[in-house]
Write a protein that holds these residues in place. Structure first.
Motif, short mmCIF file in Angstrom:
data_model
loop_
_atom_site.label_atom_id
_atom_site.label_comp_id
_atom_site.label_asym_id
_atom_site.label_seq_id
_atom_site.Cartn_x
_atom_site.Cartn_y
_atom_site.Cartn_z
N LEU A 59 3.62 -8.13 1.77
CA LEU A 59 2.66 -8.71 0.83
C LEU A 59 1.83 -9.80 1.51
O LEU A 59 0.63 -9.92 1.26
N LYS B 235 1.14 -3.33 -2.50
CA LYS B 235 2.55 -3.60 -2.19
C LYS B 235 3.46 -2.85 -3.17
O LYS B 235 4.49 -2.29 -2.79
N ASP C 135 7.46 -12.58 -1.88
CA ASP C 135 7.85 -11.16 -1.78
C ASP C 135 9.26 -10.98 -1.28
O ASP C 135 9.92 -9.97 -1.57
N TYR D 159 2.85 -4.77 -9.61
CA TYR D 159 3.80 -5.21 -8.59
C TYR D 159 5.17 -5.48 -9.21
O TYR D 159 6.21 -5.06 -8.68
#
Length: 220
Positions: free
Chosen positions: A21, A13, A216, A155
């Motif tokens: 995600l 991601k 996310d 991330y």
């Protein structure tokens, strides 16, 4: 391996913002999502042998369709085609998104390689591979934790919070996953009922994917 698979979801991601995600969480566990129903249907085998490893009682002697390397490649290719022609067909970077999703599916075999006993085939039958960390409970927990934290850091580095909650949501989520994994390894009794195990496994896979989706949404 359980939560360690999600390291790849976080990292991928971070690499490609056009992916979801939540769907990456599904993709990294996709072959296990198939595995348990395949066992119930008699397509693949899962035998429970008490004390087979320090982590679980799973003796998986035949599961080439989900956990063979060739089988994993085929499922990854299916994800690639689905995203290329269906789910991401209207996006300008659809080929990259499709490739990232395929990598997520394929990552499962290589992360399983770390912890499994030598039971992962290339196609079907011998040779089979696995480094066997399941024989050591602490090393299993530690390896999954390290992978997951590394994936999270990448991330967080590649995304930005859009709210105060977004600054901490992913970190809280990962801590939750680590606690769940600790309970699974050290506290909860072994579950050797294949029907109950299938239900609990599928429920957990989809539940954490749903949480990942909402986490996310708090970052860009």
């Amino acid at each position: 391996m359980f939560v360690g698979h999600y390291a790849a979801a976080f990292a991928l991601k971070g690499k490609e913002k056009g992916t979801s995600l939540g769907m990456l969480f599904i993709a990294t566990q996709f072959v296990d999502i198939l595995f348990f129903p395949f066992v119930l249907a008699g397509i693949e085998n899962l035998n429970f042998v008490k004390g087979f490893t320090s982590v679980n009682n799973f003796n998986m002697d035949y599961y080439p369709f989900t956990h063979g390397l060739l089988g994993s490649v085929i499922w990854a290719a299916l994800f690639y085609l689905l995203y290329l022609f269906v789910f991401a067909k209207d996006k300008t970077n659809k080929k990259r998104i499709a490739f990232i999703m395929a990598l997520a599916v394929l990552s499962h075999w290589f992360t399983d390689l770390i912890v499994h006993t030598p039971d992962l085939p290339i196609i079907s039958g011998e040779p089979k591979f696995g480094f066997g960390l399941w024989n050591n409970k602490f090393l299993t927990f530690a390896s999954e934790a390290v992978l997951l934290i590394l994936g999270l850091f990448y991330y967080l580095k590649r995304t930005k919070a859009i709210s105060n909650f977004g600054k901490y949501a992913a970190l809280i989520f990962v801590l939750f996953l680590l606690v769940v994994n600790y309970l699974n390894l050290y506290v909860l009794p072994a579950n050797d009922d294949i029907k109950a195990l299938t239900f609990s496994a599928l429920l957990s896979y989809f539940l954490v994917a749903l949480i990942a989706h909402f986490v996310d949404k708090k970052r860009v």
